[in-house]
Design a protein around this motif. Structure first.
Motif, mmCIF file in Angstrom:
data_model
loop_
_atom_site.group_PDB
_atom_site.id
_atom_site.type_symbol
_atom_site.label_atom_id
_atom_site.label_comp_id
_atom_site.label_asym_id
_atom_site.label_seq_id
_atom_site.Cartn_x
_atom_site.Cartn_y
_atom_site.Cartn_z
ATOM 1 N N GLY A 1 2.845 -7.586 -5.635
ATOM 2 C CA GLY A 1 2.214 -8.180 -4.725
ATOM 3 C C GLY A 1 2.983 -8.403 -3.387
ATOM 4 O O GLY A 1 4.133 -8.269 -3.393
ATOM 5 N N TYR B 1 -5.771 -16.245 -2.256
ATOM 6 C CA TYR B 1 -4.702 -16.904 -2.164
ATOM 7 C C TYR B 1 -3.756 -16.133 -1.131
ATOM 8 O O TYR B 1 -2.695 -16.750 -0.898
ATOM 9 C CB TYR B 1 -3.822 -17.410 -3.499
ATOM 10 N N GLY B 2 -3.908 -15.177 -0.448
ATOM 11 C CA GLY B 2 -3.313 -14.777 0.745
ATOM 12 C C GLY B 2 -2.293 -13.430 0.230
ATOM 13 O O GLY B 2 -1.282 -13.225 0.878
ATOM 14 N N GLN B 3 -2.601 -13.116 -0.834
ATOM 15 C CA GLN B 3 -1.438 -12.037 -1.484
ATOM 16 C C GLN B 3 -2.204 -10.828 -1.720
ATOM 17 O O GLN B 3 -3.559 -10.750 -1.974
ATOM 18 C CB GLN B 3 -1.077 -12.271 -2.710
ATOM 19 N N ARG B 4 -1.760 -9.536 -1.331
ATOM 20 C CA ARG B 4 -2.485 -8.295 -1.500
ATOM 21 C C ARG B 4 -1.575 -7.672 -2.834
ATOM 22 O O ARG B 4 -0.457 -7.763 -2.704
ATOM 23 C CB ARG B 4 -2.481 -7.325 -0.281
ATOM 24 N N GLU B 5 -2.313 -7.127 -3.906
ATOM 25 C CA GLU B 5 -1.722 -6.927 -4.879
ATOM 26 C C GLU B 5 -2.495 -5.727 -5.648
ATOM 27 O O GLU B 5 -3.357 -5.180 -5.124
ATOM 28 C CB GLU B 5 -2.232 -8.076 -6.107
ATOM 29 N N PRO C 1 -4.801 -1.520 -5.021
ATOM 30 C CA PRO C 1 -4.709 -2.655 -4.200
ATOM 31 C C PRO C 1 -6.017 -3.305 -3.882
ATOM 32 O O PRO C 1 -7.045 -2.692 -3.518
ATOM 33 C CB PRO C 1 -4.069 -2.054 -3.264
ATOM 34 N N PHE C 2 -5.937 -4.611 -3.979
ATOM 35 C CA PHE C 2 -6.918 -5.650 -3.414
ATOM 36 C C PHE C 2 -6.367 -6.773 -2.785
ATOM 37 O O PHE C 2 -5.215 -7.256 -3.109
ATOM 38 C CB PHE C 2 -8.146 -5.837 -4.584
ATOM 39 N N ASP C 3 -7.202 -7.570 -2.062
ATOM 40 C CA ASP C 3 -6.766 -8.953 -1.569
ATOM 41 C C ASP C 3 -7.269 -10.031 -2.340
ATOM 42 O O ASP C 3 -8.413 -9.988 -2.789
ATOM 43 C CB ASP C 3 -7.383 -8.926 -0.009
ATOM 44 N N GLN C 4 -6.283 -10.892 -2.769
ATOM 45 C CA GLN C 4 -6.546 -12.100 -3.316
ATOM 46 C C GLN C 4 -6.836 -13.263 -2.255
ATOM 47 O O GLN C 4 -6.270 -13.450 -1.335
ATOM 48 C CB GLN C 4 -5.410 -12.406 -4.046
ATOM 49 N N ILE D 1 -0.241 -11.339 2.527
ATOM 50 C CA ILE D 1 -1.385 -10.435 3.750
ATOM 51 C C ILE D 1 -0.893 -10.775 4.964
ATOM 52 O O ILE D 1 -0.639 -12.267 5.578
ATOM 53 C CB ILE D 1 -2.749 -10.752 3.508
ATOM 54 N N ASP E 1 0.974 -1.180 0.131
ATOM 55 C CA ASP E 1 0.049 0.015 -0.097
ATOM 56 C C ASP E 1 0.880 1.263 -0.012
ATOM 57 O O ASP E 1 0.469 2.218 -0.520
ATOM 58 C CB ASP E 1 -0.867 -0.140 1.276
#
Length: 126
Positions: A121, A103-107, A98-101, A124, A77
């Protein structure tokens, strides 16, 4: 002694080398390390890209249309906020905030000048 891999550096195809250098330098904050007639090497922290100017595809498809690569970062961020003034210069459809995936990644995602998708990425926390 065994060999050690130290970095993956993608080749990014482009139609206009100067335009693509400008994107990676002026929008994403990379530093130009080397440039030749149809090739450039840029680096930012531990990430690097190699730009290769190529002739257009016969069918007109953008050179980067089927290319993407992922850059792992710390403080995703914070990086997005740092780049935001430059990213705001791009058409909105070229940037995904930015958004949360699942599979535990923020991208966040950015399309370069020739359609290659650059993923940024971070894991999280949790």
């Amino acid at each position: 002694m065994s060999a050690t891999l130290i970095q993956v550096t993608p080749f990014v195809l482009c139609a206009d080398l100067e335009r693509q250098i400008g994107f990676y330098r002026d929008i994403l904050g990379f530093t130009l390390g080397f440039q030749a007639e149809n090739y450039a090497f840029l680096r930012r922290d531990g990430a690097a890209v190699r730009l290769l100017e190529c002739p257009p595809r016969p069918d007109g498809t953008p050179l980067g249309h089927e290319h993407s690569f992922y850059i792992d970062v710390e403080d995703l961020d914070g990086l997005f906020q740092q780049l935001k003034p430059q990213l705001d210069q791009l058409p909105p459809e070229r940037v995904r905030a930015p958004f949360d995936q699942p599979y535990g990644q923020r991208e966040f995602h950015v399309l370069d000048e020739d359609g290659a998708l650059v993923f940024f990425g971070a894991a999280i926390a949790g």
